[in-house]
Design an enzyme around this catalytic site. Structure first.
Site, short mmCIF file in Angstrom:
data_model
loop_
_atom_site.label_atom_id
_atom_site.label_comp_id
_atom_site.label_asym_id
_atom_site.label_seq_id
_atom_site.Cartn_x
_atom_site.Cartn_y
_atom_site.Cartn_z
CD GLU A 1 -2.92 -1.31 2.27
OE1 GLU A 1 -2.86 -0.46 3.18
OE2 GLU A 1 -3.76 -2.21 2.24
CG ASN B 1 -0.61 -7.12 -1.27
OD1 ASN B 1 -1.17 -7.78 -2.14
ND2 ASN B 1 -1.11 -6.96 -0.06
CG HIS C 1 -9.84 -5.72 0.76
ND1 HIS C 1 -10.13 -6.80 1.57
CD2 HIS C 1 -8.51 -5.50 0.91
CE1 HIS C 1 -9.02 -7.20 2.19
NE2 HIS C 1 -8.03 -6.43 1.80
CD GLU D 1 -4.61 -7.81 1.73
OE1 GLU D 1 -5.47 -7.11 2.28
OE2 GLU D 1 -3.38 -7.59 1.82
CG ASP E 1 -12.74 -8.87 2.04
OD1 ASP E 1 -12.63 -7.91 1.27
OD2 ASP E 1 -12.22 -8.87 3.19
#
Ligand SMILES: *[C@@H]1O[C@H](CO)[C@@H](O)[C@H](O)[C@H]1NC(C)=O
Ligand SMILES: *[C@@H]1O[C@H](CO)[C@@H](O)[C@H](O)[C@H]1NC(C)=O
Ligand SMILES: *[C@@H]1O[C@H](CO)[C@@H](O)[C@H](O)[C@H]1NC(C)=O
Ligand SMILES: *[C@@H]1O[C@H](CO)[C@@H](O)[C@H](O)[C@H]1NC(C)=O
Length: 433
Positions: free
Chosen positions: A226, A280, A316, A346, A348
């Site tokens: 990030e 990432n 996400h 990651e 979701d």
């Protein structure tokens, strides 16, 4: 409010559950009884502000038709459509089996073990141990800086070792997470007084220690996590609005990313490791300024002859705002064209709770689009869910009023049986069509 209380208050629409036969996913018994009591009060707490404006319908069709997936209309209480999977006795039995059949290395999940309720919930642990579903794990917290270097120069790998021991006993690949981030840093670091030179040394020392210590027990490392801001508009690395304004950027400048990757590469070479080095981030899953910035970063590191092997697309997502399968796969191809692997790291897909029947059905489509994009792109090595059980999701505490993002839930709450959502079938649909 938890899913459990929503259910008990009758606030949750009838959940759209997996139509897969019950199979043997509950059969694995949990023999672990770690009595580790450290609590992780620091949860995954980024404020991921998603602003996807892509079209929301997955229109992907494929010539690869599959005998195992058919769509039927459910009867009775569920008003929405559900997917029926006619699993065969000898065929794949879970997400990881299907991912491997699709040519991927793994389907995996994050897990926040040890020191949390996940550790002691025997139903959660039984599903985590199900190798048909999970061939890879990511420690949600155990390797973060606040836990691994709590005092300057004092490394503590106790929690990471417990996590790795579990993974090794199950024969799972591990994505190690992460070496550099602006969040979950120890106080000595955030409250210290640093110069460019002293902070560079701290970063190099941390990266070197962790990469050398964990070695090839990590399949991959998220070296930098990030680095980019959400307000950048140009995608240019020369534009200072591209970068997240944080300790690293503000003290070292944009070169901190190269510092971290160079130190990781040096450790890889010194120990002759195979571990893959990843950048990432989130909101880089479809075309846009932030994805352009990540592509520019890959080019810049490669131009400096610094090792970078992959880009992690956190993914996400939000139900109904998830980029289409075509948008995700073409973005993956753009990274692949630069000579790196990609992975969904990651995944979701959250919504407001209670999730309506229509939102639940859309979630099935959105999971199919995301997992399907990885299936479509050779350079996409695998998919990692950011945990698989709504009971332990980071979403409700970070986005109040939202949840329902994961593939399983526990209607009875802590230490009760898990139920697979239809979104699980959506993942299989993505891997098989
Ligand atoms: C290392 O971390 C573990 C788990 O958090 C803790 O119990 C232990 O006291 C720590 N060790 C040291 C030397 O601080
Ligand atoms: C970005 O650069 C401009 C000058 O080009 C400067 O005024 C501004 O403070 C910088 N912002 C950050 C966050 O570094
Ligand atoms: C930090 O030091 C490096 C190496 O000397 C230099 O390239 C970079 O510009 C410096 N960063 C800042 C913010 O001064
Ligand atoms: C966490 O675990 C304890 C038992 O160790 C249980 O009493 C509690 O309800 C659990 N909390 C949640 C939020 O599930």
């Amino acid at each position: 409010m938890s899913i459990r209380s929503l259910l008990s208050l009758g606030l949750l629409a009838t959940p759209l559950v997996s139509a897969l036969p019950a199979a043997d996913w509950k059969a694995t018994s949990c023999s672990t009884s770690t009595s580790h009591s450290t609590s992780h009060s620091t949860s995954h707490s980024t404020s991921h502000s998603s602003s996807h404006s892509s079209t929301h319908t997955s229109t992907h069709t494929s010539a690869k038709t599959s005998a195992v997936v058919t769509t039927t209309t459910s009867s009775a209480s569920n008003t929405a459509q559900t997917t029926t999977l006619l699993a065969t006795a000898t065929g794949p039995k879970g997400l990881n089996d299907y991912a491997k059949k699709a040519g991927k290395l793994y389907f995996g999940t994050a897990a926040d073990v040890p020191g949390t309720n996940e550790t002691t919930d025997k139903y959660y642990r039984a599903e985590l141990a199900n190798k048909h579903d999970w061939g890879q794990v990511t420690p949600a917290n155990a390797m973060k800086w606040v836990f691994t270097e709590p005092e300057q120069g004092v490394f503590n790998y106790t929690e990471a070792e417990i996590f790795l021991a579990d993974a090794a006993s199950d024969g799972k690949l591990v994505r190690c997470h992460n070496l550099n981030w602006y969040n979950q840093l120890p106080n000595w670091l955030t409250q210290g007084t640093w110069t460019n030179e002293t902070l560079t040394k701290v970063l190099e020392n941390h990266v070197t220690n962790l990469v050398e210590y964990f070695g090839d027990r990590c399949y991959a490392w998220d070296v930098v996590n990030e680095a980019f801001s959400d307000s950048g508009t140009t995608g240019s690395l020369a534009d200072n609005t591209t970068w997240r304004s944080d300790l690293w950027y503000n003290t070292i400048g944009p070169g901190y990313v190269a510092v971290a990757f160079k130190a990781a590469e040096k450790a890889v070479k010194a120990k002759k490791l195979k571990v893959k080095l990843y950048y990432n981030d989130y909101n880089i899953e479809n075309a846009g300024a932030k994805s352009s910035a990540a592509q520019a970063l890959v080019k810049s590191l490669k131009a400096q002859n610094i090792q970078i092997d992959g880009v992690g697309l956190q993914s996400h997502f939000i139900v109904g705002e998830t980029p289409s399968r075509a948008a995700q796969s073409s973005n993956m191809q753009a990274f692949a064209a630069l000579g790196v692997d990609v992975a969904i790291t990651e995944l979701d897909i959250r919504t407001t709770v209670p999730a309506t029947a229509a939102e639940q059905q859309q979630q099935v489509v959105d999971y199919a689009s995301s997992v399907g994009a990885c299936a479509d792109v050779d350079a996409c090595v695998g998919v990692t869910a950011w945990d698989f059980d709504d009971a332990y999701s980071w979403i409700p505490s970070t986005f109040p009023g939202q949840g329902y993002g994961d593939l399983f839930f526990q209607p009875g709450g802590y230490n009760t049986p898990l139920v697979r959502k239809a979104a699980y079938d959506g993942c299989i649909q993505g891997l098989t069509s």
